[in-house]
Design an enzyme around this catalytic site. Structure first.
Site, PDB file in Angstrom:
ATOM      1  N   PRO A  89      -8.966   1.631  -5.133  1.00 37.58           N
ATOM      2  CA  PRO A  89      -8.869   3.079  -5.358  1.00 37.58           C
ATOM      3  C   PRO A  89     -10.237   3.752  -5.519  1.00 37.58           C
ATOM      4  CG  PRO A  89      -7.317   1.905  -6.751  1.00 37.58           C
ATOM      5  CD  PRO A  89      -8.220   0.870  -6.148  1.00 37.58           C
ATOM      6  N   GLU A 116      -6.803  -7.342 -11.842  1.00 41.28           N
ATOM      7  CA  GLU A 116      -7.513  -6.090 -12.164  1.00 41.28           C
ATOM      8  C   GLU A 116      -8.606  -5.795 -11.143  1.00 41.28           C
ATOM      9  OE1 GLU A 116      -4.849  -5.628 -14.620  1.00 41.28           O
ATOM     10  OE2 GLU A 116      -6.403  -4.091 -14.630  1.00 41.28           O
ATOM     11  N   ARG A 154      -4.488   0.485  16.918  1.00 34.52           N
ATOM     12  CA  ARG A 154      -3.984   1.525  17.831  1.00 34.52           C
ATOM     13  C   ARG A 154      -5.110   2.200  18.601  1.00 34.52           C
ATOM     14  NH1 ARG A 154       0.796   3.769  17.065  1.00 34.52           N
ATOM     15  NH2 ARG A 154       0.035   5.819  17.644  1.00 34.52           N
ATOM     16  N   ASP A 169      -2.667  11.043  21.055  1.00 31.11           N
ATOM     17  CA  ASP A 169      -3.446  12.276  21.302  1.00 31.11           C
ATOM     18  C   ASP A 169      -3.066  13.354  20.291  1.00 31.11           C
ATOM     19  OD1 ASP A 169      -3.275  11.879  24.902  1.00 31.11           O
ATOM     20  OD2 ASP A 169      -4.501  10.956  23.327  1.00 31.11           O
TER      21      ASP A 169
HETATM   22  N1  LIG Z   1      -5.016   2.505  -3.557  1.00 31.76           N
HETATM   23  C1  LIG Z   1      -5.651   1.440  -2.938  1.00 31.76           C
HETATM   24  N2  LIG Z   1      -6.277   1.542  -1.734  1.00 31.76           N
HETATM   25  O1  LIG Z   1      -6.770   0.348  -1.454  1.00 31.76           O
HETATM   26  N3  LIG Z   1      -6.488  -0.564  -2.423  1.00 31.76           N
HETATM   27  C2  LIG Z   1      -5.779   0.104  -3.358  1.00 31.76           C
HETATM   28  C3  LIG Z   1      -5.252  -0.491  -4.597  1.00 31.76           C
HETATM   29  O2  LIG Z   1      -4.505   0.133  -5.325  1.00 31.76           O
HETATM   30  N4  LIG Z   1      -5.665  -1.752  -4.875  1.00 31.76           N
HETATM   31  C4  LIG Z   1      -5.230  -2.454  -6.092  1.00 31.76           C
HETATM   32  C5  LIG Z   1      -5.972  -1.929  -7.296  1.00 31.76           C
HETATM   33  C6  LIG Z   1      -5.603  -2.753  -8.522  1.00 31.76           C
HETATM   34  N5  LIG Z   1      -5.846  -4.173  -8.296  1.00 31.76           N
HETATM   35  C7  LIG Z   1      -5.109  -4.684  -7.166  1.00 31.76           C
HETATM   36  C8  LIG Z   1      -5.461  -3.928  -5.891  1.00 31.76           C
END
Ligand SMILES: Nc1nonc1C(=O)NC1CCNCC1
Length: 250
Positions: A89, A116, A154, A169
């Protein structure tokens, strides 16, 4: 393009081989996909892949040595020029422009975190780019990696059949897609727009562009802000807005 994923759950990626655009592209050799599981790089009898966080607190962190060795194995196979992408995130928010930029790379190694997350020092030393598929928390980075792989494949030459490239497109120009219709001609009293039955390909092209512009204006005006529309697009959008306001009065 060569793709790799470091993941504790390699079986999740079988779907990419089993179906659709990615399955065809893999079978045709348009893209390659290899997986590395940190568990295969453990040296203890329990094949431990997680570790306790310094400072205590809930949850675990991905164990450093198995993850680091898996990343190194992926780099060795994909070539030192490969870009190592970590899904989290905290990463850059994925969009079509980001996919198009990544699609120019020769090799990408996705690191799918679990628990985590990953020790920050590994992120600093081993990761080239952090990417996020959205502002929410998943159980692992695998689904995020699959979203990116699907969107990337793609874009590769030859991956989409002739019938599919038109769909491509409609969004690639940064607009939302136009509406689509198929048989029957009437559903619950609702008819297919007559222009789509006309056989007039130029009129159909303009109608679809007008609908894409109008839907973008209605649902995602942010995609239009700062965007320069050509004269045809300006005219079609103005026409859509006039008709919309005449019908809905807003
Ligand atoms: N949103 C997300 N975009 O890419 N990865 C995301 C995600 O939530 N990863 C997790 C975060 C907590 N630990 C396990 C993976």
């Amino acid at each position: 393009m060569r793709l790799g994923v470091v993941t504790l759950f390699p079986s999740m990626f079988h779907v990419l081989w089993d179906s659709g655009v990615t399955g065809r592209a893999l079978k045709r050799g348009i893209v390659g996909l290899n997986l590395w599981n940190p568990r295969d790089f453990t040296h203890d009898r329990h094949r431990t892949v997680d570790d306790r966080p310094y400072g205590g607190g809930p949850g675990m962190v991905m164990g450093v040595q198995p993850l680091r060795d898996a990343i190194h194995a992926g780099r060795a196979e994909l070539g030192e020029g490969c870009r190592v992408l970590y899904l989290s995130p905290q990463g850059r928010r994925l969009d079509q422009a980001g996919l198009e930029a990544l699609a120019t790379q020769k090799a990408l190694l996705f690191v799918a975190g679990r628990y985590e997350g990953v020790d920050e020092r590994l992120v600093d030393v081993e990761i080239d780019e952090e990417w996020s598929i959205g502002d929410y928390v998943l159980s692992g980075g695998e689904l995020a990696a699959m979203v990116m792989i699907d969107g990337l494949v793609r874009l590769l030459p030859g991956a989409l059949g002739a019938t599919e490239s038109a769909q491509q497109d409609s969004f690639v120009n940064g607009l939302l897609d136009c509406p689509h219709y198929t048989r029957p001609e009437v559903i619950e009293g609702r008819r297919v727009p007559s222009v789509l039955l006309s056989g007039n390909h130029e009129a159909i092209r303009r109608w679809r562009l007008k609908q894409a512009l109008g839907r973008t204006w209605l649902k995602r005006p942010d995609l239009l802000s700062g965007r320069i529309l050509n004269l045809e697009q300006q005219h079609l959008l103005a026409e859509f807005i006039r008709e919309y306001q005449a019908e809905y009065g807003e």
